[in-house]
Design a protein around this motif. Structure first.
Motif, PDB file in Angstrom:
ATOM      1  N   VAL A  96      45.997  -8.537 -14.825  1.00 39.90           N
ATOM      2  CA  VAL A  96      45.403  -9.646 -15.573  1.00 39.90           C
ATOM      3  C   VAL A  96      44.932 -10.738 -14.617  1.00 39.90           C
ATOM      4  O   VAL A  96      45.676 -11.171 -13.737  1.00 39.90           O
ATOM      5  CB  VAL A  96      46.415 -10.249 -16.569  1.00 39.90           C
ATOM      6  N   THR A  97      43.693 -11.164 -14.796  1.00 36.65           N
ATOM      7  CA  THR A  97      43.193 -12.370 -14.135  1.00 36.65           C
ATOM      8  C   THR A  97      43.241 -13.514 -15.147  1.00 36.65           C
ATOM      9  O   THR A  97      42.753 -13.365 -16.272  1.00 36.65           O
ATOM     10  CB  THR A  97      41.749 -12.180 -13.636  1.00 36.65           C
ATOM     11  N   VAL A  98      43.819 -14.626 -14.754  1.00 39.89           N
ATOM     12  CA  VAL A  98      43.909 -15.801 -15.627  1.00 39.89           C
ATOM     13  C   VAL A  98      43.002 -16.890 -15.062  1.00 39.89           C
ATOM     14  O   VAL A  98      43.295 -17.477 -14.015  1.00 39.89           O
ATOM     15  CB  VAL A  98      45.354 -16.315 -15.758  1.00 39.89           C
ATOM     16  N   LEU A  99      41.893 -17.135 -15.741  1.00 33.28           N
ATOM     17  CA  LEU A  99      40.949 -18.181 -15.353  1.00 33.28           C
ATOM     18  C   LEU A  99      41.367 -19.483 -16.027  1.00 33.28           C
ATOM     19  O   LEU A  99      41.514 -19.535 -17.242  1.00 33.28           O
ATOM     20  CB  LEU A  99      39.529 -17.801 -15.776  1.00 33.28           C
ATOM     21  N   GLY A 100      41.530 -20.539 -15.254  1.00 37.12           N
ATOM     22  CA  GLY A 100      42.041 -21.787 -15.818  1.00 37.12           C
ATOM     23  C   GLY A 100      43.539 -21.707 -16.010  1.00 37.12           C
ATOM     24  O   GLY A 100      44.074 -22.118 -17.037  1.00 37.12           O
ATOM     25  N   ALA A 101      44.243 -21.211 -14.991  1.00 38.36           N
ATOM     26  CA  ALA A 101      45.669 -20.902 -15.131  1.00 38.36           C
ATOM     27  C   ALA A 101      46.544 -22.127 -15.311  1.00 38.36           C
ATOM     28  O   ALA A 101      47.621 -22.036 -15.909  1.00 38.36           O
ATOM     29  CB  ALA A 101      46.141 -20.107 -13.911  1.00 38.36           C
ATOM     30  N   THR A 102      46.103 -23.286 -14.803  1.00 38.72           N
ATOM     31  CA  THR A 102      46.973 -24.459 -14.863  1.00 38.72           C
ATOM     32  C   THR A 102      46.819 -25.267 -16.143  1.00 38.72           C
ATOM     33  O   THR A 102      47.571 -26.215 -16.367  1.00 38.72           O
ATOM     34  CB  THR A 102      46.709 -25.380 -13.648  1.00 38.72           C
ATOM     35  N   GLY A 103      45.852 -24.908 -16.998  1.00 41.93           N
ATOM     36  CA  GLY A 103      45.689 -25.581 -18.277  1.00 41.93           C
ATOM     37  C   GLY A 103      46.696 -25.092 -19.301  1.00 41.93           C
ATOM     38  O   GLY A 103      47.504 -24.187 -19.038  1.00 41.93           O
ATOM     39  N   SER A 104      46.636 -25.662 -20.504  1.00 40.46           N
ATOM     40  CA  SER A 104      47.636 -25.327 -21.527  1.00 40.46           C
ATOM     41  C   SER A 104      47.556 -23.864 -21.946  1.00 40.46           C
ATOM     42  O   SER A 104      48.594 -23.200 -22.103  1.00 40.46           O
ATOM     43  CB  SER A 104      47.469 -26.242 -22.747  1.00 40.46           C
ATOM     44  N   ILE A 105      46.342 -23.316 -22.104  1.00 36.90           N
ATOM     45  CA  ILE A 105      46.212 -21.910 -22.473  1.00 36.90           C
ATOM     46  C   ILE A 105      46.654 -21.018 -21.324  1.00 36.90           C
ATOM     47  O   ILE A 105      47.352 -20.009 -21.519  1.00 36.90           O
ATOM     48  CB  ILE A 105      44.759 -21.576 -22.866  1.00 36.90           C
ATOM     49  N   GLY A 106      46.261 -21.375 -20.108  1.00 38.56           N
ATOM     50  CA  GLY A 106      46.672 -20.595 -18.949  1.00 38.56           C
ATOM     51  C   GLY A 106      48.182 -20.541 -18.801  1.00 38.56           C
ATOM     52  O   GLY A 106      48.765 -19.477 -18.542  1.00 38.56           O
ATOM     53  N   GLN A 107      48.836 -21.683 -18.986  1.00 36.45           N
ATOM     54  CA  GLN A 107      50.289 -21.722 -18.866  1.00 36.45           C
ATOM     55  C   GLN A 107      50.974 -20.932 -19.984  1.00 36.45           C
ATOM     56  O   GLN A 107      51.978 -20.244 -19.752  1.00 36.45           O
ATOM     57  CB  GLN A 107      50.775 -23.172 -18.867  1.00 36.45           C
TER      58      GLN A 107
END
Length: 387
Positions: free
Chosen positions: A6-17
């Motif tokens: 899995v690649t998580v784009l925007g990992a530090t935002g609420s959805i990413g977390q």
């Protein structure tokens, strides 16, 4: 069962977390292949050391140097928008969580779609700005597009095969109404950014919280639903539902209405997307029917919240106008959060930008980027006239 990368784009935002929280609960099913972040390097460094991705991507060389000094895990750190697209389309990636906020997430969402990935789309702006191009990329590559917004995820679950059909009469898109649901027009003139970001039900980023308060978020979701489910704005009923228990509904021609219910926790649609077509534990609380004393429903007041009307107008006009509206709104929300304009200046400036711009047929991503830039410049000029 082999693990999915899995690649998580925007990992530090609420959805990413929230995505990483679900992944951490299922180490037998998922590997984190790549993480991208923007300004929150402390959180990104912690996530790198915890999940040990192959790649991390940051915005610039200065951030790369800082991040490299913060991490213990050996991870290749890449820089820039093209690198984000590369980790979204990499041959070793099985699925991509697209959770970058705003139009900045457009190119990477399209890159994942063109590469035929399982695309978990939390970046609604990709469809608002470039719905035609993104859906064409999905169609041509055979990618699987799963909506992660709670409302669209609910609609997907209530539709046969996740798509519109002749059996469907309409889709009911629910809206919490945000923190200003019962405010008068006069009260809305003086609300503050602190009030706007204090959503009564959901934990979200500041920009999305303001969009929820203005109902622009619901307008953008209406545009998104049109593209996802092959609908017209007239096929969608927006229903204010303050409890945020029913996430959306589908009305069928036989009079049946199917609804998806759950606690207001984004881990539920994220877990659905990650495991689809199976289901896994998300970590969210069970919905307690003993505590559901009332469920309220009402029509949205587009006189007090004109952003919803603007989104309907943009989608009905089509072409590049939704991209214009999205760009103007990103600028006006930022200005509001920085105390440069008032809350009701957001729809006023958005509408001025729309009225000053002609809708053109969508031809390419580069065209949409140019349209986006022009709309931002005009919105910024209009903001300066209010200072």
């Amino acid at each position: 069962m082999s693990k999915a990368n899995v690649t998580v784009l925007g990992a530090t935002g609420s959805i990413g977390q929230s995505t990483l929280d679900v992944i951490a609960a299922h180490p037998d099913r998922f590997n984190v292949f790549a993480l991208t972040g923007h300004s929150n390097l402390v959180q990104l460094a912690a996530d790198i050391d915890r999940f040990k991705p192959v790649f991390a991507v940051v915005s610039d060389d200065d951030s790369r140097v800082k991040l490299a000094a913060m991490i213990a895990h050996s991870c290749e750190i890449l820089v820039g928008e093209q690198a984000i697209c590369d980790v979204a389309s990499h041959d070793d990636v099985d699925m991509v969580m697209a959770a970058i906020v705003g139009a900045a997430g457009l190119k990477s969402s399209i890159a994942a779609a063109q590469a035929g990935k399982k695309l978990l789309l939390a970046n609604k702006e990709s469809l608002v700005v470039a719905g035609h191009l993104l859906m064409e990329a999905v169609k041509h590559s055979g990618a699987q597009l799963l909506p992660i917004d709670s409302e669209h995820n609910a609609i997907f679950q209530c539709l046969p095969g996740g798509r519109n059909s002749a059996e469907v009469k309409s889709v009911l898109l629910t809206a919490s109404g945000g923190p200003f649901l019962n405010f008068s027009a006069q009260q809305l003139q003086s609300v503050t950014p602190e009030q706007a970001v204090a959503h009564p039900n959901w934990s979200m980023g500041r920009k999305i919280s303001v969009d929820s308060a203005s109902l622009m978020n619901k307008g953008l979701e209406l545009i998104e639903a049109c593209w996802l489910f092959d609908l017209k704005p007239a096929d969608i009923e927006v229903v204010v539902h303050p409890q945020s228990v029913i996430h959306s509904m589908v009305r069928y021609v036989d009079g049946s209405v199917l609804a998806q219910l759950g606690a207001p926790d984004m881990r539920t649609p994220i877990a659905f997307g990650l495991a689809y077509p199976e289901r896994i534990a998300s970590g969210s609380d069970d919905l307690s029917f003993n505590q559901l004393l009332t469920l309220q429903f009402d029509q949205p007041d587009i006189a007090r919240f004109p952003c919803l009307r603007l989104a309907m107008d943009a989608m009905n006009s089509g072409g590049t106008l939704p991209a214009v509206l999205n760009a103007a709104n990103e600028v006006t929300v930022s200005a509001f959060l920085n105390n440069l304009i008032g809350f009701m200046d957001i729809p006023a400036i958005n509408e001025q930008v729309m009225l000053a711009t002609s809708a053109e047929p969508v031809a390419s991503v580069d065209q949409l980027i140019a349209v986006d830039e022009q709309a931002r410049l005009l919105a910024q000029q209009l903001i300066r006239t209010r200072l």
